[in-house]
Design a protein around this motif. Sequence first.
Motif, short mmCIF file in Angstrom:
data_model
loop_
_atom_site.label_atom_id
_atom_site.label_comp_id
_atom_site.label_asym_id
_atom_site.label_seq_id
_atom_site.Cartn_x
_atom_site.Cartn_y
_atom_site.Cartn_z
N HIS A 97 0.80 -1.23 0.00
CA HIS A 97 0.00 0.00 0.00
C HIS A 97 0.83 1.28 0.00
CE1 HIS A 97 -3.50 -2.45 0.26
NE2 HIS A 97 -3.07 -3.01 1.37
N THR A 98 1.92 1.30 0.74
CA THR A 98 2.74 2.51 0.79
C THR A 98 3.31 2.84 -0.59
OG1 THR A 98 3.31 2.03 3.08
CG2 THR A 98 4.70 3.61 1.93
N LYS A 99 3.85 1.85 -1.26
CA LYS A 99 4.40 2.06 -2.61
C LYS A 99 3.28 2.43 -3.59
CE LYS A 99 7.55 2.09 -5.78
NZ LYS A 99 8.37 3.28 -5.92
N ALA A 100 2.13 1.78 -3.45
CA ALA A 100 1.00 2.09 -4.33
C ALA A 100 0.57 3.54 -4.18
CB ALA A 100 -0.17 1.15 -4.04
N VAL A 101 0.52 4.03 -2.96
CA VAL A 101 0.13 5.42 -2.72
C VAL A 101 1.11 6.36 -3.40
CG1 VAL A 101 -0.08 7.20 -0.94
CG2 VAL A 101 -1.17 5.01 -0.62
N GLU A 102 2.40 6.08 -3.28
CA GLU A 102 3.41 6.92 -3.93
C GLU A 102 3.20 6.94 -5.45
OE1 GLU A 102 7.25 5.44 -2.84
OE2 GLU A 102 6.86 5.68 -0.70
N LEU A 103 2.92 5.78 -6.01
CA LEU A 103 2.70 5.70 -7.45
C LEU A 103 1.44 6.46 -7.86
CD1 LEU A 103 3.66 1.95 -7.82
CD2 LEU A 103 4.90 3.87 -8.85
N PHE A 104 0.34 6.29 -7.11
CA PHE A 104 -0.90 7.01 -7.41
C PHE A 104 -0.70 8.52 -7.29
CE2 PHE A 104 -3.43 3.09 -5.90
CZ PHE A 104 -3.55 2.61 -7.18
N GLY B 243 -10.13 3.49 -3.97
CA GLY B 243 -10.26 2.16 -3.38
C GLY B 243 -9.38 1.99 -2.15
N MET B 244 -8.17 2.53 -2.20
CA MET B 244 -7.29 2.44 -1.03
C MET B 244 -7.85 3.24 0.13
SD MET B 244 -3.44 2.11 -2.37
CE MET B 244 -3.02 1.86 -0.68
N LEU B 245 -8.33 4.44 -0.15
CA LEU B 245 -8.91 5.26 0.92
C LEU B 245 -10.14 4.58 1.51
CD1 LEU B 245 -8.59 8.76 -0.78
CD2 LEU B 245 -7.33 7.98 1.23
N GLU B 246 -10.93 3.94 0.67
CA GLU B 246 -12.11 3.21 1.13
C GLU B 246 -11.70 2.07 2.06
OE1 GLU B 246 -15.49 0.22 -0.75
OE2 GLU B 246 -14.28 1.44 -2.10
N ASN B 247 -10.70 1.32 1.66
CA ASN B 247 -10.28 0.16 2.44
C ASN B 247 -9.57 0.52 3.74
OD1 ASN B 247 -11.38 -1.63 0.60
ND2 ASN B 247 -9.52 -1.69 -0.61
N ILE B 248 -8.84 1.63 3.74
CA ILE B 248 -8.17 2.08 4.96
C ILE B 248 -9.22 2.56 5.95
CG2 ILE B 248 -6.53 3.74 5.92
CD1 ILE B 248 -5.25 1.53 4.17
N GLY B 249 -10.27 3.18 5.45
CA GLY B 249 -11.41 3.53 6.29
C GLY B 249 -11.36 4.87 6.99
N THR B 250 -10.38 5.70 6.67
CA THR B 250 -10.30 6.98 7.38
C THR B 250 -10.71 8.18 6.54
OG1 THR B 250 -7.98 7.18 6.74
CG2 THR B 250 -8.44 6.18 8.88
N GLU B 251 -10.72 8.04 5.25
CA GLU B 251 -10.96 9.18 4.36
C GLU B 251 -12.09 8.89 3.38
OE1 GLU B 251 -9.61 12.25 4.19
OE2 GLU B 251 -8.38 11.91 5.95
#
Length: 193
Positions: A99-106, A125-133
Amino acid sequence: VVSSETPRGYPAPGGGPNQHPRWKDTPLTAKTSVRPLRPFTHASSEAARELLMEAKECVWLNNRPKAVPLLEKALKIEPNFPDALAMLGKIRSEDRQEHTKAVELFQKALLLDPDNVTALSGMAGMLENIGTEHDLAEEMYMRAIEMNPSDFTLLTNFAIFVRDIRKDQTRARQLMLQAFQLQPKHPWLKGNA
């Protein structure tokens, strides 16, 4: 001189006078020092474009592990290629759970092209799955749909978000029906729309 605004006037993820307030305060959208060198989506290198097309074919044929080295090679040729960055981010987040690398790429893809549908939907999708944003996730889903309203997968993912996170069954049903109209033979949509 590198502007903190993107070419289309959207706030640049990572800083600037018109910075979106939710971008700078979360670990997923933290400031980045990366700045765009070119204000367009497509790679200038024919070789990088061909590698991206080959990687897309691998993904389509369900051979995503083979797509990773192709995308990495394309990015060695053209480091600021938003489509390759976004696709690699999606694979890193979905398949490898990096996830950390994916966020950097996005983030880098969105900095280079704020309308990149793959990066918008992947980050949502990442923000949805993390659940905070969830508000920012919804905003990114809606912007991605605005950019590509005929993407039935995107509509379906947003419908599931609306149903499960927002608990809005009516709106979710409307989105599912919209996706079903685009792909009436899709087996999952037949049973759920």
